[in-house]
Design a protein around this motif. Structure first.
Motif, PDB file in Angstrom:
ATOM      1  N   ALA A  84     -36.692  14.921 -66.975  1.00  0.00           N
ATOM      2  CA  ALA A  84     -36.479  15.472 -65.640  1.00  0.00           C
ATOM      3  C   ALA A  84     -37.442  14.742 -64.713  1.00  0.00           C
TER       4      ALA A  84
ATOM      5  N   HIS B 100     -25.856  18.693 -64.174  1.00  0.00           N
ATOM      6  CA  HIS B 100     -26.844  19.763 -64.217  1.00  0.00           C
ATOM      7  C   HIS B 100     -26.479  20.898 -63.274  1.00  0.00           C
ATOM      8  N   ARG B 101     -27.058  22.052 -63.575  1.00  0.00           N
ATOM      9  CA  ARG B 101     -26.873  23.222 -62.728  1.00  0.00           C
ATOM     10  C   ARG B 101     -28.152  24.042 -62.778  1.00  0.00           C
ATOM     11  N   ARG B 102     -28.521  24.587 -61.614  1.00  0.00           N
ATOM     12  CA  ARG B 102     -29.712  25.428 -61.520  1.00  0.00           C
ATOM     13  C   ARG B 102     -29.307  26.874 -61.273  1.00  0.00           C
TER      14      ARG B 102
ATOM     15  N   LEU C 169     -32.881  25.410 -65.390  1.00  0.00           N
ATOM     16  CA  LEU C 169     -32.106  24.194 -65.213  1.00  0.00           C
ATOM     17  C   LEU C 169     -31.445  23.848 -66.541  1.00  0.00           C
ATOM     18  N   VAL C 170     -30.149  23.628 -66.489  1.00  0.00           N
ATOM     19  CA  VAL C 170     -29.416  23.158 -67.659  1.00  0.00           C
ATOM     20  C   VAL C 170     -28.867  21.785 -67.308  1.00  0.00           C
ATOM     21  N   ALA C 171     -29.107  20.809 -68.181  1.00  0.00           N
ATOM     22  CA  ALA C 171     -28.620  19.444 -67.977  1.00  0.00           C
ATOM     23  C   ALA C 171     -27.915  18.983 -69.241  1.00  0.00           C
TER      24      ALA C 171
ATOM     25  N   LEU D 149     -21.050  21.217 -69.330  1.00  0.00           N
ATOM     26  CA  LEU D 149     -21.913  22.013 -68.465  1.00  0.00           C
ATOM     27  C   LEU D 149     -21.217  23.298 -68.040  1.00  0.00           C
TER      28      LEU D 149
END
Length: 150
Positions: free
Chosen positions: A8, A117-119, A124-126, A140
């Motif tokens: 990251a 990715h999404r927050r 945070l998931v990537a 995702l």
């Protein structure tokens, strides 16, 4: 075998250069701005979304062809033109200068990949799709659904 290390990046205050200003650049730029990058674009013309961001003061744009001097001070470069030759030239120049870069449409040739990715708050998931952005986005979305992030 894919031997990539997920990381990251803290882009706050770092100069990120986009060479090319079409639809792919328009899709990438929001995350870069949100991450606090100082986004600069060089291209003969801009996508309408980029024009709007320019008008808001969210990025700097140079409406002209790329020159090697554009790389001065760049920390990260996205080569996103519709010319494979120009993208390869940008990649070569970045390699020579030790600048991180991504080549749009040629992930296997890039030392760096963007992960889908999404927050959600501080979480945070990537996800990597092995260089396939559509597969990464599908993964995702499935993960976000399991987490209840719909």
């Amino acid at each position: 075998m894919n031997q990539r290390l997920p990381v990251a990046l803290d882009l706050r205050g770092r100069r990120v250069l986009l060479v090319g200003a079409g639809q792919v650049a328009a899709r990438k730029v929001g995350a870069l701005i949100e991450a606090g990058a100082q986004v600069e674009v060089v291209a003969p013309s801009l996508d309408s979304h980029l024009e709007n961001l320019l008008a808001e003061g969210s990025l700097v744009a140079h409406r002209r062809p790329f020159t090697p001097e554009d790389l001065a001070g760049a920390w990260l470069v996205y080569a996103l033109t519709d010319s494979p030759d120009l993208n390869a030239r940008v990649a070569e120049l970045c390699d020579e200068r030790g600048i991180w870069y991504l080549v749009g449409g040629a992930s296997q040739e890039s030392p760096l990949w963007s992960l889908a990715h999404r927050r959600q708050g501080d979480e945070l998931v990537a996800v990597s799709g092995g260089g396939n952005p559509r597969r990464a986005l599908a993964l995702l979305n499935r993960i976000a659904g399991v987490l209840g992030w719909d």
